[in-house]
Design an enzyme around this catalytic site. Structure first.
Site, PDB file in Angstrom:
ATOM      1  N   LYS A 210       0.861  -1.184   0.000  1.00 57.39           N
ATOM      2  CA  LYS A 210       0.000   0.000   0.000  1.00 57.39           C
ATOM      3  C   LYS A 210       0.895   1.231   0.000  1.00 57.39           C
ATOM      4  CE  LYS A 210      -3.386   2.429   2.826  1.00 57.39           C
ATOM      5  NZ  LYS A 210      -4.392   2.298   3.878  1.00 57.39           N
ATOM      6  N   LYS A 263      -2.127  -1.585  -3.833  1.00 54.52           N
ATOM      7  CA  LYS A 263      -2.988  -0.396  -3.802  1.00 54.52           C
ATOM      8  C   LYS A 263      -2.135   0.855  -3.798  1.00 54.52           C
ATOM      9  CE  LYS A 263      -5.632   1.905  -0.285  1.00 54.52           C
ATOM     10  NZ  LYS A 263      -5.921   1.958   1.098  1.00 54.52           N
TER      11      LYS A 263
HETATM   12  C1  PBG Z   1      -7.643   3.148   5.738  1.00 51.51           C
HETATM   13  C2  PBG Z   1      -7.817   3.020   4.259  1.00 51.51           C
HETATM   14  C3  PBG Z   1      -7.612   3.979   3.264  1.00 51.51           C
HETATM   15  C4  PBG Z   1      -8.008   3.407   2.063  1.00 51.51           C
HETATM   16  C5  PBG Z   1      -8.388   2.099   2.334  1.00 51.51           C
HETATM   17  N1  PBG Z   1      -8.249   1.875   3.691  1.00 51.51           N
HETATM   18  C6  PBG Z   1      -7.174   5.396   3.367  1.00 51.51           C
HETATM   19  C7  PBG Z   1      -5.810   5.706   3.780  1.00 51.51           C
HETATM   20  O1  PBG Z   1      -4.969   4.841   4.001  1.00 51.51           O
HETATM   21  O2  PBG Z   1      -5.564   6.892   3.923  1.00 51.51           O
HETATM   22  C8  PBG Z   1      -8.008   4.109   0.736  1.00 51.51           C
HETATM   23  C9  PBG Z   1      -9.032   3.655  -0.249  1.00 51.51           C
HETATM   24  C10 PBG Z   1      -9.365   4.635  -1.329  1.00 51.51           C
HETATM   25  O3  PBG Z   1      -8.740   5.704  -1.495  1.00 51.51           O
HETATM   26  O4  PBG Z   1     -10.311   4.343  -2.059  1.00 51.51           O
HETATM   27  N2  PBG Z   1      -6.372   2.899   6.216  1.00 51.51           N
HETATM   28 ZN    ZN Z   2      -5.853   3.739   8.249  1.00 48.83          ZN
END
Ligand code: PBG
Ligand code: ZN
Length: 340
Positions: A210, A263
């Site tokens: 991520k 992601k």
């Molecule tokens: C929470 C989370 C996020 C997303 C999924 N789980 C946001 C982040 O990490 O700031 C992002 C998903 C999206 O942008 O559609 N940790």
């Molecule tokens: Zn988070």
């Protein structure tokens, strides 16, 4: 005359002839290793603690934050059209719900646990994934518990996040998906699932690779999880960090992940391909995140391309890179488009 006709061009290079393999639409579809199907899709849902709320998120086209009373009627036609899986994100709006420890993340009366129970009951064939993180529930908006200097306390965060994952699993989530990026959380969750005697029927999906960046903005608007200070660059991966992503993927496989997620998706196709190679015996998920979705909508609105064509093209790239699961805000549209 017939000998002249047959001898025309066979002296040329036969391997130069490619068009023959994709002149027909069906033959074109055979050129792909895998085709998008409805069962590959996971649809993200924002569930608020205001049961009757249904509010559009301005930066996330056509997507709403919904309370439980609105989510069920909203899902009914989608499930009838073939929606197989959802990913739940809780949005606590009630004042005073957030604190430094994210205490309300596993509140049995909180939006996620109530939604898991209600959806399991109402839609027995729907696969329920629960995103596991603290950022929606912490007063500071970071994905864990902080030290005094504002950095993540990894041990406390992992202890807490694994407890939250267990609470969601016990409530009936088929899949728990930690998105926090603390080190060692996959192992901690797996061990607690085993200890609870529920490891055999709960899938552990790791947001392993991520990346940090500017593509999560609309999500944070929807979930109310913008950090109150700083950013997430010391726990989400640096965009150039391909080697780091590979290490995180290998680590999470070794810690017991059942599914590896990458992601964002479209900007990280090489990482999806790496995940496929490193995790060749695991399903690979890709999350086409809120900013990617908003960008495609903006491009379509500006007349750059057709929305449906671009939604398919972006997803085809994700599948070609190696994903077999796609988390996408386009899921409702795809249910219609794949039925046409
Ligand atoms: C929470 C989370 C996020 C997303 C999924 N789980 C946001 C982040 O990490 O700031 C992002 C998903 C999206 O942008 O559609 N940790
Ligand atoms: Zn988070």
């Amino acid at each position: 005359a017939s000998t002249a006709a047959t001898s025309v061009s066979i002296s040329g290079d036969i391997s130069s002839q490619l068009h023959s393999g994709y002149s027909h639409p069906l033959a074109r579809s055979w050129q792909a290793e895998r085709q998008l199907t409805k069962s590959m899709l996971i649809y993200p849902l924002f569930i608020s603690d205001q049961d009757d709320e249904e509010v559009l998120v301005p930066s996330l086209p056509n997507q709403c934050r919904r309370g439980l009373n609105k989510v069920i009627p909203f899902l009914e036609p989608l499930v009838n059209k073939g929606l197989r899986a959802v990913m739940l994100f809780g949005v606590p709006l009630r004042p005073g719900t957030k604190d430094a420890l994210g205490t309300s993340a596993d509140d049995p009366e909180g939006p996620v646990i109530r939604a898991i129970r209600a959806l399991r009951q109402r839609f027995p064939h729907l696969y329920i994934c629960a995103d596991v993180c603290l950022c929606e529930y912490t007063s500071h908006g970071h994905c864990g518990i902080l030290r005094d200097d504002g950095s993540l306390n990894n041990q406390l965060s992992v202890d807490r996040i694994s407890d939250v994952a267990i609470a969601y699993a016990r409530a009936g989530a088929h899949c728990v998906a930690p998105s926090d990026m603390n080190d060692g959380r996959i192992r901690a969750i797996k061990l607690k699932l085993i200890e609870e005697g529920i490891a055999h029927n709960v899938t552990l999906m790791s947001y392993a690779a991520k990346f940090s960046g500017c593509l999560y903005g609309p999500f944070r608007d929807a979930a109310g999880s913008v950090p109150s200070f700083g950013d997430r660059r010391c726990y989400q991966l640096p965009p150039g960090g391909r080697g780091l992503a590979r290490r995180a993927i290998v680590r999470d496989i070794n810690e017991g992940a059942d599914i590896i997620m990458v992601k964002p998706a479209g900007q990280y196709l090489d990482i999806i391909s790496d995940a496929k190679e490193l995790g060749k015996d695991l399903p690979i998920a890709a999350y086409q995140v809120s900013g990617e979705f908003a960008m495609i909508h903006a491009g379509a609105k500006a007349g750059v391309f057709d929305l449906k064509a671009m939604a398919f093209e972006s997803t085809e790239g994700i599948l070609r890179a190696g994903a077999t699961i796609v988390v996408s805000y386009f899921a409702p549209e795809f249910l219609d488009w794949l039925s046409d």
